[in-house]
Design an enzyme around this catalytic site. Structure first.
Site, mmCIF file in Angstrom:
data_model
loop_
_atom_site.group_PDB
_atom_site.id
_atom_site.type_symbol
_atom_site.label_atom_id
_atom_site.label_comp_id
_atom_site.label_asym_id
_atom_site.label_seq_id
_atom_site.Cartn_x
_atom_site.Cartn_y
_atom_site.Cartn_z
ATOM 1 N N GLY A 53 0.776 -1.274 0.163
ATOM 2 C CA GLY A 53 -0.116 -0.051 -0.044
ATOM 3 C C GLY A 53 0.803 1.279 0.096
ATOM 4 C CG ASN A 118 -0.184 -6.034 8.129
ATOM 5 O OD1 ASN A 118 -1.109 -6.247 8.441
ATOM 6 N ND2 ASN A 118 0.311 -4.764 7.644
ATOM 7 N NE ARG A 195 1.475 4.217 5.480
ATOM 8 C CZ ARG A 195 0.739 3.015 5.474
ATOM 9 N NH1 ARG A 195 0.344 3.174 4.019
ATOM 10 N NH2 ARG A 195 0.824 2.100 5.976
ATOM 11 C CG HIS A 279 -6.174 -4.675 6.155
ATOM 12 N ND1 HIS A 279 -6.307 -5.957 5.940
ATOM 13 C CD2 HIS A 279 -4.890 -4.465 5.536
ATOM 14 C CE1 HIS A 279 -5.489 -6.580 5.115
ATOM 15 N NE2 HIS A 279 -4.463 -5.441 4.903
ATOM 16 C CD1 TRP A 280 -2.967 -1.723 8.436
ATOM 17 C CD2 TRP A 280 -3.413 0.007 8.992
ATOM 18 N NE1 TRP A 280 -2.566 -1.048 7.448
ATOM 19 C CE2 TRP A 280 -2.935 0.092 7.702
ATOM 20 C CE3 TRP A 280 -3.805 1.646 9.561
ATOM 21 C CZ2 TRP A 280 -2.653 1.748 7.069
ATOM 22 C CZ3 TRP A 280 -3.669 2.726 8.808
ATOM 23 C CH2 TRP A 280 -2.864 2.528 7.481
#
Length: 303
Positions: A53, A118, A195, A279-280
């Site tokens: 990602g 992960n 990010r 998701h995390w």
């Protein structure tokens, strides 16, 4: 990916040392470029693999968990090639990752490790364990592995990731980040900026397009349909390590129904689903996840 500068403390040789980005950073020369990683703690080796990602790094995935695991393990957070930290490798980042793991472990002289992965890192760890069953003692995955059974595929988070990759805008990044978490307060301006800076670097964006661009996904789908090779999830019955599958109940990237295939087909697998969690998992359910994973990794082998 939580925000701010993480600073933890660890006891080493009777004195306190901070587990910062700088103090844990390491470099390893290999015959295919430099692999960068973070190292903390002493004990049995624990390899920690990040997901994919925009703007992802191993440090951002696990910086909040490193102190807890470093009390029990020699933690090695590898930066996989293709994400802007380690030197890039020729080929699709997910395809080249298992070989990078092998180079990394060989160079450090590690014959057998525990692995936490992960999302994409879970798939990579699983693939490596299928190829080298004697080198992985126990495996922990965080979402990602398996396949959709009841939910549409790809998941919402993957679709938003493709949109951002094709047309990288700050608004698109924010939409994708919001799909990653149950607790929307985690999507702060600091996280967005962190990010955005890495995700929009030319090399990182080019690599992302090889993974999640709409053209790349279409080509991969066509290639899979024409291939006689079984997908990795169809080989999970061959997986040898004891495996802990962890998942967020509210995951919008890899919906929880994906966990059914690995849970039913991996011979020695456990599944733990965390509520109010996207998701995390290692971030949103940090304390609960660390407790479950540490109990699994430190459990004595049955007679």
């Amino acid at each position: 990916m939580t925000t701010g500068t993480w600073s933890h403390r660890d006891v080493e040789a009777g004195k306190m040392t901070e587990l910062s980005h700088e103090s844990t950073s390491r470099e390893l020369e290999t015959d295919q470029g430099v692999l960068r990683y973070h190292e903390a703690g002493t004990g049995p080796p624990l390899l920690m693999l990040h997901g994919s990602g925009p703007g992802v790094t191993g440090w951002r995935n696990y910086r909040g968990n490193l102190a807890a695991f470093a009390e029990h393990f020699r933690c090695l957070v590898l930066e996989l090639p293709g994400f802007g930290v380690s030197d890039p490798a020729d080929g699709h980042p997910m395809v080249t990752a298992p070989a990078a793991l092998g180079r990394f472990l060989d160079a450090l002289g590690l014959d057998r490790v525990d692995v936490i992965g992960n999302s994409m890192g879970g798939i990579v760890g699983t693939q490596y364990a299928l190829l080298h069953p004697d080198r992985v003692r126990r495996l922990v995955t965080i979402g990602g592995i398996g396949r959709n059974l009841f939910s549409p595929g790809p998941g919402e988070g993957i679709r938003l990731l493709t949109e951002f990759t094709d047309h990288p805008t700050r608004e698109g990044l924010i939409r994708w980040l919001r799909s990653m978490v149950y607790d929307q307060s985690l999507v702060t301006e600091e996280l967005i900026e962190e990010r955005w800076q890495l995700a929009t670097q030319p090399e990182a964006l080019a690599n992302a397009r090889t993974m999640y661009g709409s053209a790349a996904l279409a080509a991969r789908t066509a290639a899979a349909a024409a291939s006689d090779q079984a997908p990795y999830w169809a080989m999970l019955h061959r997986l040898k390590p004891k495996t802990l599958i962890t998942w967020g109940r509210d995951d919008r990237v890899s919906p929880v129904d994906m966990s059914i295939v690995p849970m039913r087909t991996i011979p020695d697998a456990e599944l733990h689903v965390f509520p109010d969690c996207g998701h995390w998992v290692m971030i949103e359910q940090k304390a609960a996840w660390e407790s479950v994973v540490l109990a699994f990794l430190t459990r004595k082998e049955s007679a």
